[in-house]
Design a protein around this motif. Structure first.
Motif: not given
Length: 276
Positions: A96-101, A119-123, A181-184
């Motif tokens: 739900p918090f995906l951002h176009t950026a 491949l993002p390695v996020a959070r 916070d990379l909530e995307s």
């Protein structure tokens, strides 16, 4: 490309149809991806899955075999657009918090020579369902699934992967500003996750009314919280109808009230009447 998935054992219902500010999670995700990419957008559903309404122009692809997990769905989606696009952003519907950026930053990684997947390695976790793929990988993924390799991790062993950690992702100034916070990559797995996400206030957007719509105290730009275009219109006492159109970020003209909004968006409401 959006993976709609089927019924979630922990949610009890398909996530794709979960209500989200007058829309659904699937509509929001598909429309947000469509806002970002210049090519086709497809939703991959399970066999026989009933999907909620989708944005105009978004196509549906059916996963040919149920129960094989996201790899099968990724292969089906990539194959469906391979003749029209060399690369695709692949995500699940429950973000739900995906951002176009974020989408743009990931896809930009595919400009690096010889990279097959970004491949993002996020959070702290690998994010294969918020990643960039060469559409030519469809055949390889299909072969891996046929051999019983159903985990995305198996794909990484057979192609050239560019991994982006938090710092590399946030080196993008737009992403750092609007999603620090990379909530995307945050997804919804339980009813508690859904309730918590849904209870958060929407992002702040800038709204301005022009022409005849600027009367009644609406003159000048204002910052309001709104998850959709309908909410933005309501926030300034308007309703999207044949008399009102919206310009999103100075270019996209629309009356789609379910169009998702995000941090950093600017909405201009304009009279839709001739000479307005």
């Amino acid at each position: 490309m959006v993976l709609a998935g089927g019924r979630s054992s922990r949610m009890g219902v398909p996530k794709s149809g979960l209500e989200w500010h007058g829309s659904t999670l699937l509509y929001r995700t598909a429309a947000l991806v469509a806002r970002t990419v210049g090519g086709p957008v497809v939703v991959v559903g399970a066999p026989g899955q009933l999907l909620p309404a989708l944005p105009v122009g978004v196509a549906v692809v059916t996963d040919p075999v149920e129960g094989l997990g996201p790899m099968q769905g990724i292969a089906a989606g990539l194959a469906a657009v391979a003749d029209r696009a060399a690369a695709a952003f692949v995500c699940s519907t429950d973000m739900p918090f995906l951002h176009t950026a974020f989408v743009r930053r990931v896809l930009r990684g595919l400009a690096v020579p010889d990279v097959d997947m970004v491949l993002p390695v996020a959070r702290g976790f690998r994010q294969p369902l918020a990643a960039g793929y060469r559409t030519a990988l469809a055949g390889l993924i299909t072969d891996l699934v046929a051999e019983g390799d159903l985990r995305p991790g198996m794909l990484f062993k057979h192609c050239r992967v560019l991994q982006l950690d938090d710092a590399e992702l946030l080196a993008d100034t737009a992403l750092a500003r609007y999603d620090p916070d990379l909530e995307s990559v945050v997804n919804i797995n339980t009813p508690q996750d859904y309730a918590q996400a849904h209870g958060r206030p929407p992002a702040e957007v800038t709204v301005q009314c022009f022409g005849a719509l600027a009367g009644g105290g609406r003159r000048g730009a204002r910052s309001i919280r709104a998850a959709t275009l309908d909410e933005a219109a309501s926030g300034v006492g308007l309703a999207l109808d044949r008399h009102v159109v919206a310009a999103l970020n100075g270019d996209q003209i629309t009356r789609d009230g379910q169009l998702p909004l995000e941090a950093g968006d600017s909405v201009a409401f304009i009279s839709g009447d001739a000479g307005g």
